[in-house]
Scaffold this motif. Structure first.
Motif, PDB file in Angstrom:
ATOM      1  N   GLN A   1       0.812  -1.227   0.000  1.00  0.00           N
ATOM      2  CA  GLN A   1       0.000   0.000   0.000  1.00  0.00           C
ATOM      3  C   GLN A   1       0.839   1.267   0.000  1.00  0.00           C
ATOM      4  O   GLN A   1       0.350   2.344  -0.333  1.00  0.00           O
ATOM      5  CB  GLN A   1      -0.939  -0.018   1.207  1.00  0.00           C
TER       6      GLN A   1
ATOM      7  N   SER B   1      -4.236  -4.552   1.030  1.00  0.00           N
ATOM      8  CA  SER B   1      -4.361  -4.653  -0.418  1.00  0.00           C
ATOM      9  C   SER B   1      -3.009  -4.994  -1.051  1.00  0.00           C
ATOM     10  O   SER B   1      -1.949  -4.643  -0.515  1.00  0.00           O
ATOM     11  CB  SER B   1      -4.865  -3.334  -1.010  1.00  0.00           C
TER      12      SER B   1
ATOM     13  N   GLU C   1      -5.385  -3.722  -8.365  1.00  0.00           N
ATOM     14  CA  GLU C   1      -5.436  -3.769  -6.909  1.00  0.00           C
ATOM     15  C   GLU C   1      -6.274  -4.957  -6.461  1.00  0.00           C
ATOM     16  O   GLU C   1      -7.450  -5.077  -6.815  1.00  0.00           O
ATOM     17  CB  GLU C   1      -6.031  -2.492  -6.333  1.00  0.00           C
TER      18      GLU C   1
ATOM     19  N   PRO D   1      -7.968  -6.433  -3.312  1.00  0.00           N
ATOM     20  CA  PRO D   1      -8.321  -5.920  -1.985  1.00  0.00           C
ATOM     21  C   PRO D   1      -7.903  -6.853  -0.863  1.00  0.00           C
ATOM     22  O   PRO D   1      -7.769  -8.068  -1.055  1.00  0.00           O
ATOM     23  CB  PRO D   1      -9.842  -5.790  -2.064  1.00  0.00           C
TER      24      PRO D   1
END
Length: 427
Positions: free
Chosen positions: A292, A305, A360, A362
């Motif tokens: 992140q 993430s 991305e 999650p």
């Protein structure tokens, strides 16, 4: 008290490269002369380790070197390792297809083997005739085979073609029939190499179920080689990991898979300065996994993430395409796919240049474990895949406890392919 049904003691197998057999006549005479005088084989002290990626210094190579293990009745032993690790050679020795250079195998009971598609089958004989031939090779009487032949044919799913010569069978049909024979003629030890990969998904599921029944329900022993870690994990109770002809790890199946995959884990970043993967209009420059904080990272906490970024070059003007992403876990299970349906490159043609795309994933989606990513370029009208590179980069998901994860404060084993943090509501 241990009920050991198979014991391998200091098994080694030496080959001489580029020749049939173990060497020249002079070498064989030299061996014989040493044996007559009660001396050690003079060629046991020479030879290279079985590493196919490196050039050796000797004509002799050790396909296996000093392997010892034992298997108890009712156990399912998974034998895993990279291609060329010596797994198939070991199974051939256990099945008495070839003899070890040194060491010994002690077994209690009959061994049935499935080593290669069509092994033990005569192509000119029908499927029915091959059942009797294969059963006889395995030590069964004609009466025993006859009593089970209807069950064998039904399990194989080849009933319509059972009186057709095997040479007209597909590889999948051949392995179906071979497995059905080996599994139903009640061997004390069943040895299965990667041949089940030839079968379709429905047959693989049925075959694995049958092997589970053999081991758990009937108390017989199975030795299983596969690169499908999901199959190994679901079937096996213990395992050994092989590398360069040696056993490098032995233990329960989960620990063996972790050890094997630790060696196979992809890097979190890859960059190509030359020999770029690509196509006529596209080439891949770099792939990386970020946390992140936009930092390259191999390990990620389960609640965080994960960012996967691809940098590529378009080599021609007026190109129209989109991107694809696939994610696999370390057992080879395809977890998810994603297509970039909103991509600018899909809506309008683009010019030559360097571009980047970031996906991305999650947090609280993936279960703990290792993952590998693939990257693809697709064209539409009509749809086709222009480029697809497997195992580009990889990363690990590390489990954690706490209220922000699905685990909460539970510290036990948490099964499942994914680990989403679902909402629970009282009605």
């Amino acid at each position: 008290m241990k009920d050991v049904i198979l014991k391998a003691e200091h098994i080694s197998k030496q080959y001489r490269l580029g020749t049939v057999g173990t060497g020249t006549i002079s070498h064989d005479l030299n061996r014989w002369w040493h044996r007559v005088r009660g001396k050690e084989d003079p060629y046991l002290k020479i030879g290279d380790v079985n590493d196919r990626s490196k050039k050796g210094n000797s004509d002799y190579v050790w396909a296996l070197h000093d392997i010892s293990f034992e298997v108890e009745r009712g156990e399912v032993l998974g034998i895993i390792g990279k291609n060329g690790a010596g797994k198939s050679t070991l199974l051939k020795i256990l099945s008495r297809v070839t003899a070890p250079t040194t060491g010994s195998i002690k077994t209690r009971g009959r061994i049935a083997s499935l080593l290669e598609v069509g092994t033990g089958f005569h192509p000119e004989m029908t499927g029915r005739e091959n059942i009797y031939l294969n059963g006889s090779i395995l030590g069964m009487t004609k009466k025993e085979i006859t009593s089970k032949i209807d069950e064998i044919i039904a399990f194989s799913g080849c009933e319509r073609y059972i009186d057709t010569p095997v040479k007209r069978y597909s590889s999948g049909m051949t392995v179906r029939l071979a497995f059905a024979v080996a599994a139903h003629l009640e061997p004390e030890i069943l040895v299965v190499d990667e041949v089940l990969a030839v079968g379709d998904a429905e047959f693989q599921k049925k075959a694995i179920g049958k092997m589970q029944d053999i081991a758990k329900g009937e108390g017989r022993t199975v030795l299983f080689v596969s690169h499908n870690m999901a199959a190994v994990k679901s079937l096996c109770t213990k395992g050994i990991v092989m590398e360069h002809g040696r056993v490098v790890f032995e233990g329960n199946v989960d620990d063996c898979i972790d050890e094997y995959l630790r060696e196979s884990q992809q890097n979190a970043t890859r960059q190509w300065d030359k020999d770029h993967p690509g196509s006529e209009f596209f080439r891949l420059h770099k792939a990386e996994v970020l946390n992140q904080n936009q930092e390259t990272s191999l390990n990620h906490m389960i609640s965080s993430s994960v960012l996967v970024r691809f940098t590529y070059e378009v080599l021609k003007d007026e190109q129209q395409f989109t991107h694809g992403f696939n994610l696999f876990n370390n057992q080879g299970v395809h977890i998810l796919s994603s297509h970039d349906t909103k991509s600018d490159t899909l809506q309008e043609p683009v010019s030559k240049g360097i571009y980047t795309k970031t996906i991305e994933i999650p947090g609280n989606l993936l279960a703990e474990g290792g993952y590998t990513c693939s990257f693809a370029i697709m064209r539409y009208s009509p749809f086709h895949v222009e480029f697809h590179e497997m195992e580009v980069v990889g990363f690990n998901i590390i489990d954690e406890m706490g209220d922000n994860t699905a685990r909460g404060n539970y510290s036990g084993r948490f099964p499942g392919l994914v680990r989403p943090l679902l909402k629970w509501e009282k009605i």
